[in-house]
Scaffold this motif. Structure first.
Motif, short mmCIF file in Angstrom:
data_model
loop_
_atom_site.label_atom_id
_atom_site.label_comp_id
_atom_site.label_asym_id
_atom_site.label_seq_id
_atom_site.Cartn_x
_atom_site.Cartn_y
_atom_site.Cartn_z
N ARG A 150 -7.70 3.60 -1.05
CA ARG A 150 -6.49 2.97 -0.52
C ARG A 150 -6.35 3.16 0.98
N THR B 10 -1.69 -1.54 10.32
CA THR B 10 -1.63 -1.24 8.88
C THR B 10 -1.26 -2.48 8.10
N GLN B 11 -1.46 -2.39 6.81
CA GLN B 11 -1.17 -3.51 5.92
C GLN B 11 0.30 -3.89 5.95
N GLY C 172 0.77 -1.23 0.00
CA GLY C 172 0.00 0.00 0.00
C GLY C 172 0.80 1.28 0.00
N ASN C 173 2.03 1.26 0.55
CA ASN C 173 2.79 2.51 0.57
C ASN C 173 3.09 2.99 -0.84
N THR D 201 5.81 1.09 6.69
CA THR D 201 4.58 1.60 7.28
C THR D 201 4.65 3.12 7.42
N GLY E 299 3.79 4.89 4.25
CA GLY E 299 2.35 4.96 4.03
C GLY E 299 1.69 6.01 4.90
N TYR F 124 -5.53 0.32 3.86
CA TYR F 124 -4.19 0.32 4.44
C TYR F 124 -4.22 0.33 5.96
#
Length: 395
Positions: free
Chosen positions: A232, A275-276, A199-200, A285, A288, A236
């Motif tokens: 997103r 977080t993901q 996701g970042n 992380t 993100g 996330y």
């Protein structure tokens, strides 16, 4: 059904799903303003004025942060930019053919732009312009596997510098249109596509797309980027209100618990603020979280405060959850197998200032981490000098 038709259908369904998610948060959805505010990427004029006033008065935390920025080698007036026509970045920037140079040059331009505004010394503005001109004269593309992420990292920083120079420096910028063309043709077409990687990646790419769109006064691409961002962010950062499993990005096909758990780095217990990439490492992380914060800040400057809704709630929990373990709290066995890889980075100032200072949320662990990290410097990617720009910032 043919593969081509199937792919097209999935693409259409993904867009429709994104629009539905965005629509579900109503007016928070962050549509482009009737007229963009300039300067308005991450820092606005009122914020810049506050920074200058603080530094001129010798007040903290800005004065210490400003001196640290000036002492950074990136702001050396003898430092020369290193532009390349094609920047090639493989996994973890290996090979690294211009990757570090591009990121550092973008940060150098931004730092010089900030120094210009604080001092009103044209030397810094001219230095920022010379760096941006050097790159706009030669770059044509990014290549290899990390190209989208590299484009996002550098593309997040260039418009911060360019906004300050274009809208506060009256000394002229002869190659402004060439720089605009660079953002329009080299960066925006790549980042606006988004990414189905960790996701970042997509969050950073949307930060770049939002910032570039503001600089180009491009409402259509701003809306497209914001729509992807608003899908997103919930995918996330987990909230218990999401249900038993985290939300997903429709285009990724994460349609079973096993797939979701795998994508969330093997984590199967979900709590507020996870977080993901928490169980990957805190460094990614942090990337993100930084982009979630930066886009929300740009949106607020543009007249739409995302901090007061779902985005703000998720960001507040994400900051608090990561902060407690970054500060050394014992890691429970259910979280990442009992081990986390710390190293969140200088990414907390923007989000904390908005949520803790401006909105009054009690965020004790995040506040402690913010103060411990001051003055936040640069991490040589896309996060830089946020104690200077956002530390206890009232505007």
């Amino acid at each position: 059904m043919s593969k081509r038709v199937s792919t097209s259908l999935l693409s259409i369904l993904s867009v429709l799903a994104s629009l539905l998610v965005v629509g579900s948060v109503g007016q928070q959805a962050g549509a482009a303003p009737a007229a963009f505010v300039h300067p308005g990427v991450l820092v606005g004029k009122a914020q810049l004025d506050h920074v200058r006033q603080q530094v001129n008065a010798g007040a903290q935390p800005q004065t210490q942060a400003y001196q640290a920025m000036l002492n950074d080698a990136l702001l050396s007036q003898s430092r020369a930019p290193h532009p390349r026509s094609v920047v090639e970045c493989g996994p973890y920037s290996n090979p690294n053919l211009g990757c570090t140079d591009e990121r550092q040059d973008a940060l150098a331009a931004y730092g010089n732009a900030l120094a210009w505004y604080v001092t009103q010394n044209a030397m810094y503005a001219k230095k920022a312009i010379s760096i941006m001109d050097a790159w706009s004269a030669v770059i044509t593309s990014h290549t290899n596997s990390n190209a989208p992420l590299q484009t996002g990292w550098a593309g997040s920083v260039w418009p911060r510098a360019a906004e300050i120079i274009r809208y506060t420096y009256s000394g002229g910028w002869a190659n402004l249109s060439r720089f605009q063309s660079m953002l329009r043709t080299v960066y925006l077409p790549v980042v606006i596509k988004g990414s189905n990687s960790n996701g970042n990646w997509e969050l950073t790419m949307m930060e770049a797309a939002v910032g570039i769109s503001v600089f180009l006064d491009d409402k259509a691409d701003y809306d497209t980027a914001m729509a992807k961002y608003l899908v997103r962010v919930p995918a996330y950062v987990y909230l218990t209100s999401d249900g038993a499993l985290p939300k997903t990005v429709p285009s990724m096909g994460l349609n079973t618990k096993a797939k979701i758990v795998s994508y969330w780095q093997g984590q199967s217990t979900f709590v507020n603020g996870l977080t993901q990439e928490t169980c990957r490492d805190f460094t990614h992380t942090g990337y993100g979280i930084a982009s979630i914060s930066d886009v929300a800040e740009t949106s607020r400057i543009q007249g739409n405060d995302l901090y007061t809704g779902d985005v703000g709630t998720r960001l507040r929990y994400a900051l608090g959850f990561q902060a407690q373990y970054e500060l050394g709290a014992a890691v429970p066995s259910w979280l990442c197998g009992g081990t986390v890889h710390r190293g969140l980075g200088p990414v907390t100032e923007v989000g904390y200032n908005a949520l803790g200072n401006r909105l009054g949320n009690v965020m004790a662990d995040t506040r402690t981490l913010v103060v411990n990290n001051r003055p936040a410097g640069d991490n040589i990617l896309f996060v830089a000098w946020e104690t200077l720009t956002h530390g206890d910032q009232p505007n």
